[in-house]
Motif scaffolding. Structure first.
Motif, PDB file in Angstrom:
ATOM      1  N   ALA A 198     103.044 -32.664 -24.036  1.00 39.57           N
ATOM      2  CA  ALA A 198     102.304 -32.138 -25.179  1.00 39.57           C
ATOM      3  C   ALA A 198     102.641 -30.657 -25.364  1.00 39.57           C
ATOM      4  N   PRO A 199     102.523 -30.137 -26.580  1.00 41.55           N
ATOM      5  CA  PRO A 199     102.796 -28.715 -26.800  1.00 41.55           C
ATOM      6  C   PRO A 199     101.960 -27.828 -25.877  1.00 41.55           C
ATOM      7  N   THR A 200     102.569 -26.754 -25.419  1.00 39.78           N
ATOM      8  CA  THR A 200     102.038 -25.740 -24.492  1.00 39.78           C
ATOM      9  C   THR A 200     101.837 -26.262 -23.069  1.00 39.78           C
ATOM     10  N   GLN A 201     102.393 -27.406 -22.719  1.00 42.00           N
ATOM     11  CA  GLN A 201     102.289 -27.967 -21.371  1.00 42.00           C
ATOM     12  C   GLN A 201     103.633 -27.858 -20.658  1.00 42.00           C
ATOM     13  N   TRP A 248     108.881 -26.188 -20.193  1.00 38.34           N
ATOM     14  CA  TRP A 248     107.670 -25.825 -20.930  1.00 38.34           C
ATOM     15  C   TRP A 248     107.909 -26.196 -22.385  1.00 38.34           C
ATOM     16  N   VAL A 249     106.924 -26.831 -23.000  1.00 38.47           N
ATOM     17  CA  VAL A 249     107.043 -27.231 -24.403  1.00 38.47           C
ATOM     18  C   VAL A 249     106.275 -26.215 -25.249  1.00 38.47           C
ATOM     19  N   ASP A 250     106.964 -25.600 -26.202  1.00 35.17           N
ATOM     20  CA  ASP A 250     106.324 -24.585 -27.040  1.00 35.17           C
ATOM     21  C   ASP A 250     105.405 -25.236 -28.086  1.00 35.17           C
ATOM     22  N   PRO A 251     104.620 -24.456 -28.814  1.00 33.13           N
ATOM     23  CA  PRO A 251     103.693 -25.021 -29.799  1.00 33.13           C
ATOM     24  C   PRO A 251     104.367 -25.857 -30.890  1.00 33.13           C
ATOM     25  N   ASP A 303     111.590 -27.717 -26.228  1.00 30.65           N
ATOM     26  CA  ASP A 303     111.649 -27.505 -24.784  1.00 30.65           C
ATOM     27  C   ASP A 303     112.244 -26.142 -24.429  1.00 30.65           C
ATOM     28  N   HIS A 304     111.759 -25.579 -23.316  1.00 33.34           N
ATOM     29  CA  HIS A 304     112.287 -24.339 -22.757  1.00 33.34           C
ATOM     30  C   HIS A 304     112.381 -24.512 -21.250  1.00 33.34           C
ATOM     31  N   TRP A 305     113.497 -24.038 -20.645  1.00 34.65           N
ATOM     32  CA  TRP A 305     113.621 -24.035 -19.197  1.00 34.65           C
ATOM     33  C   TRP A 305     112.710 -22.939 -18.664  1.00 34.65           C
ATOM     34  N   ILE A 306     111.993 -23.204 -17.582  1.00 39.21           N
ATOM     35  CA  ILE A 306     111.093 -22.223 -16.991  1.00 39.21           C
ATOM     36  C   ILE A 306     111.248 -22.250 -15.472  1.00 39.21           C
TER      37      ILE A 306
END
Length: 102
Positions: A82-85, A46-49, A53-56
């Protein structure tokens, strides 16, 4: 007064001794219907605003999220989406006993 002090000291000593050596549950294990080690579940990104990157992981009941870090502990901002995707099959690895409408 002396009896109160002794009672207080014994009570506090007992309280502190009860906490010693106590550890919580193992946070690396999924405790859902199909419990297994988290390394057996499929992770996505997941890409934050801010674009990092974050593992989800989502197995339907529980969800897990942690920052994606490089070997020096700095955030990875790869631009993979893209951010939030999200990218990847982060809902994979579960049995699907409980559906996720989202």
């Amino acid at each position: 007064m002396k009896l109160v002090k002794i009672t207080l000291i014994v009570g506090l000593t007992t309280l502190v001794a009860a906490c010693e050596g106590r550890q919580g549950p193992d946070k690396s294990v999924d405790r859902g219907f199909d419990s297994k080690h988290l390394s057996q579940l499929e992770a996505g990104i997941w890409v934050d605003p801010n674009g990092c990157d974050h593992w989800i992981i989502d197995d339907g009941v529980e969800g897990y999220l942690s920052a994606r870090l490089d070997k020096h502990g700095k955030p990875v901002c790869s631009g993979i989406a893209a951010p939030t995707q999200t990218v990847g099959d982060f809902k994979g690895g579960g049995t699907g006993l409980i559906g996720d409408e989202i």
